[in-house]
Write a protein that holds these residues in place. Structure first.
Motif, PDB file in Angstrom:
ATOM      1  N   CYS A 162     -16.056   8.896 -39.864  1.00 17.06           N
ATOM      2  CA  CYS A 162     -15.485  10.403 -39.280  1.00 17.06           C
ATOM      3  C   CYS A 162     -13.915  10.650 -39.659  1.00 17.06           C
ATOM      4  CB  CYS A 162     -15.796  10.664 -37.841  1.00 17.06           C
ATOM      5  SG  CYS A 162     -14.725   9.262 -37.051  1.00 17.06           S
ATOM      6  N   HIS A 221     -14.227   9.164 -32.156  1.00 16.28           N
ATOM      7  CA  HIS A 221     -14.658  10.250 -33.213  1.00 16.28           C
ATOM      8  C   HIS A 221     -13.236  11.048 -33.464  1.00 16.28           C
ATOM      9  CE1 HIS A 221     -17.168  12.470 -35.383  1.00 16.28           C
ATOM     10  NE2 HIS A 221     -17.055  13.660 -34.941  1.00 16.28           N
ATOM     11  N   THR A 280     -17.954  15.935 -39.690  1.00 12.03           N
ATOM     12  CA  THR A 280     -19.133  14.953 -39.790  1.00 12.03           C
ATOM     13  C   THR A 280     -20.389  15.441 -39.482  1.00 12.03           C
ATOM     14  OG1 THR A 280     -17.653  13.614 -38.685  1.00 12.03           O
ATOM     15  CG2 THR A 280     -19.833  12.681 -38.621  1.00 12.03           C
ATOM     16  N   ARG A 313     -25.491  12.510 -36.028  1.00 10.16           N
ATOM     17  CA  ARG A 313     -24.233  11.840 -35.244  1.00 10.16           C
ATOM     18  C   ARG A 313     -23.691  12.693 -34.046  1.00 10.16           C
ATOM     19  NH1 ARG A 313     -21.227  10.651 -32.163  1.00 10.16           N
ATOM     20  NH2 ARG A 313     -19.074   9.544 -32.316  1.00 10.16           N
ATOM     21  N   ILE A 361     -23.819   8.062 -32.443  1.00 10.67           N
ATOM     22  CA  ILE A 361     -23.376   7.479 -33.771  1.00 10.67           C
ATOM     23  C   ILE A 361     -24.525   6.412 -34.319  1.00 10.67           C
ATOM     24  CG2 ILE A 361     -22.269   5.683 -32.553  1.00 10.67           C
ATOM     25  CD1 ILE A 361     -20.216   5.273 -34.682  1.00 10.67           C
TER      26      ILE A 361
END
Length: 676
Positions: A431, A475, A493, A500, A505
């Motif tokens: 990320c 993140h 992302t 995600r 994740i």
């Protein structure tokens, strides 16, 4: 003439050794390793002496050992820079209690060791207060009280049932404890803090971001925070726990702007009974329209991390005054001291209002270091092609979605021009790679942009009704400034790995890359068990450890007491005081234990058809019962003879407890024979 002190029996030495071992065992979680090893050696030595019935060490030997303990403690104090601290103080107390046990020979020594065990038990709460420790310490405290009672009165073993007595004492004290805990006025902050020998290591999100800085947290399953949200679970796309805004980029690392962080003011506070309407779907969705949802209130329990920034759900608007937080123009919330213990605070978030972008902020949001010519050329092309800044942002997202980019924890090393190397060569990253390159492209295209770090997602525990956010949920995303809308969240992302954001994740990475987190979130009965345990932990933290003035005020409002807490406390204490007098008024004289056993004897025989007559003596009744129940005749006669000796005979007080124990055994033998 003063009587000589009573010498301890061998079994009493073992009792003292066992209770001290149980009190010291949990201390191993926090004591220095050197002291822990020393305590284990001393306790092992004392156990060997007890096992072999060997004599206790001399005073000279104990003095030498005490000197060694003091030298070790002095070395640890010198190593820590002269700070005695909490850990070492508790360790020294434990060491000297063990030394006292090594010289305990009489009742006075045993009493002192037992009293010091209570102090050691209380010292466990100086480190942390998990719910299992409360159960453990209560059980050990009850055992200590039982042992203390029998140490002082060994003759009570034969006729006193200690556990029912302790149970009655607990039932009597429990209403008082609950009343004082719930109604006694709470403080916003503790009166004092304990010094620590060692500083707890900093964990979690850092105040800088470079390739690999976020991905290294993803293998950690440690809990970063827990949150309960009013109105139930939120959409996955709304779970952005915002912490820091990063402005400055040197080609590799993003950092905050120190001047902007210094200009902070006290954060807007929440009233004690703040209520919020249900939450709208998203606070800043990049979908070509502004969010218009209502605000949401929630509670966050933040684990210790040695940082000063707080986490709020996207754009925080207000926070519990008890947190002592300040907020700056970027929406970052900070505390005055590093968070070195669990912190619970109530907050409210809402869609950010559009604000004008002043010139210094615009310049900061467009600043770029030299280098990365290919990325600059691509961004210039977008600026010439799209007049609308939002369209330039969508172009960047289409680039990530169309090109062969991959979301991975093991990207290839980047070259000197890191943004160019990622966008045009490796195209593999986490990320932080996507957030960094996106903000670079936006700034190069003339769109003010900045990097945001925090956590995204979290596991919802339906049993506890709260989110569990782990370090692995760390993140990074971006915010761009759009005319008429202000700062808008964009998560690059989501273009390359939509799962995600929607599923966490562990759904976006390969199993081999995040095996630890996937094992924690595996479905099945283990997950339900883990949810149940975590729900108990969270409930304990919420209603016991973090039961502060705000919690108390909200509870009083729900109970209809309002601001009448002192009056309710006095009324409750008065009611309990009157209830205490009831047993004193209604108390009857307790029956003699011998007579109580004989009454049970008569009831057992009556159930088998042999009822004692009103004027029938014990010997006549026993003879008749033996004829009526020949299979139990011997047991009946044995009990009757023992009862007659105790009831009508003259015996020394020292023999009474033994005879009473024999009477109990005779009654048990009779009960077994009658049951056949």
């Amino acid at each position: 003439m003063k009587p000589s002190p009573r010498t301890l029996a061998h079994e009493e030495h073992g009792l003292l050794l066992g209770q001290l071992a149980l009190v010291l065992a949990p201390q191993a979680r926090s004591l220095p390793v050197t002291i822990s090893v020393l305590l284990v050696l001393l306790m092992s030595w004392r156990w060997l002496l007890w096992r072999q019935r060997a004599p206790l060490p001399s005073r000279l030997m104990l003095a030498l050992i005490a000197g060694l303990v003091i030298l070790v403690a002095a070395a640890l104090v010198w190593q820590s820079g002269g700070n005695m601290g909490r850990d070492l103080s508790v360790a020294l107390l434990g060491a000297f209690v063990v030394l006292k046990l090594l010289e305990s020979r009489v009742l006075a020594d045993a009493t002192l060791v037992t009293q010091l065990c209570f102090y050691l038990l209380l010292s466990l709460y100086l480190f942390d207060q998990p719910f299992w420790l409360a159960l453990y310490s209560l059980a050990i405290a009850a055992w200590l009280l039982r042992n203390w009672l029998f140490l002082g009165h060994p003759e009570a073993r034969g006729y006193l049932a200690a556990w029912p007595l302790l149970g009655r004492l607990v039932l009597i004290g429990l209403p008082w404890a609950l009343l004082l805990f719930v109604l006694f006025p709470r403080l916003d902050r503790p009166l004092w803090r304990l010094p620590q020998t060692e500083t707890v290591a900093a964990t979690g999100i850092s105040d800088t971001m470079s390739p690999g800085s976020v991905s290294q947290l993803t293998q950690s399953t440690e809990v970063a925070l827990r949150a309960d949200v009013e109105g139930g679970p939120l959409p996955a796309s709304a779970l952005y726990w915002r912490a820091l805004v990063l402005w400055q980029f040197d080609g590799k690392t993003w950092r905050p702007a120190p001047l902007r962080q210094r200009h902070a003011q006290p954060a807007p506070g929440l009233p004690a009974t703040d209520e919020a309407p249900p939450y709208a779907r998203d606070l800043g969705e990049m979908a070509g329209k502004a969010s218009a949802g209502d605000s949401i209130s929630y509670n966050i329990t933040l684990e210790p991390n040695q940082h000063q920034w707080l986490f709020l759900l996207d754009r925080g608007q207000a926070i519990d005054p008890g947190a002592g937080a300040v907020v700056n123009a970027d929406g970052e919330f900070f505390t005055s001291d590093p968070i070195d213990q669990r912190l619970r605070y109530r907050a409210r978030s809402a869609p950010a209002k559009a604000q004008a972008l002043d010139l210094p902020t615009r310049q900061l949001a467009l600043a770029l270091p030299p280098g990365n010519p290919r990325s600059r050329a691509l961004a210039t092309e977008w600026a010439e092609q799209y007049a609308d800044p939002a369209q330039r942002a969508r172009a960047a997202l289409r680039l990530f979605a169309a090109a062969p980019f991959s979301y991975t924890l093991s990207p290839a090393p980047l070259g000197r021009e890191q943004v160019d190397s990622f966008l045009f060569d490796t195209r593999r990253g986490f990320c932080e790679h996507y957030a960094s390159s996106f903000v670079f492209l936006m700034r190069a295209a003339g769109v003010p942009a900045r990097v945001i770090t925090g956590y995204q997602g979290g596991e919802y525990n339906p049993i506890g009704g709260n989110y569990i956010v782990r370090q692995a949920d760390a993140h990074a995303w971006a915010e761009i400034w759009l005319e008429g809308r202000g700062w808008v969240r964009v998560d690059p992302t989501s273009a390359v790995a939509p799962s995600r954001v929607e599923h966490g994740i562990d759904a976006a990475l390969e199993a081999s890359e995040i095996e630890a987190l996937r094992a924690v979130r595996d479905p099945g009965w283990l997950r339900d068990l883990r949810w149940g345990m975590d729900g108990m932990v969270y409930t304990w933290q919420r209603w016991v450890l973090q039961y502060d003035r705000g919690q108390q005020s909200r509870l009083m409002q729900q109970l209809g007491i309002g601001d009448s807490v002192p009056q309710a406390l006095l009324a409750g204490l008065a009611t309990l005081s009157l209830l205490v007098l009831v047993p004193l008024v209604l108390r009857r004289r307790q029956a003699d234990p011998v007579q109580a056993l004989y009454a049970r004897f008569c009831r057992d025989l009556a159930r088998h058809g042999c009822v004692r007559g009103p004027a029938e003596g014990p010997q006549d009744f026993a003879a008749r019962a033996a004829r009526r129940l020949p299979a139990a005749a011997q047991a009946v006669q044995d009990f009757s003879e023992r009862y007659t000796r105790l009831r009508y005979g003259r015996q020394a007080p020292a023999l009474h407890s033994g005879e009473l124990a024999g009477l109990r055994q005779a009654l048990r033998r009779l009960s077994r024979q009658l049951a056949r």
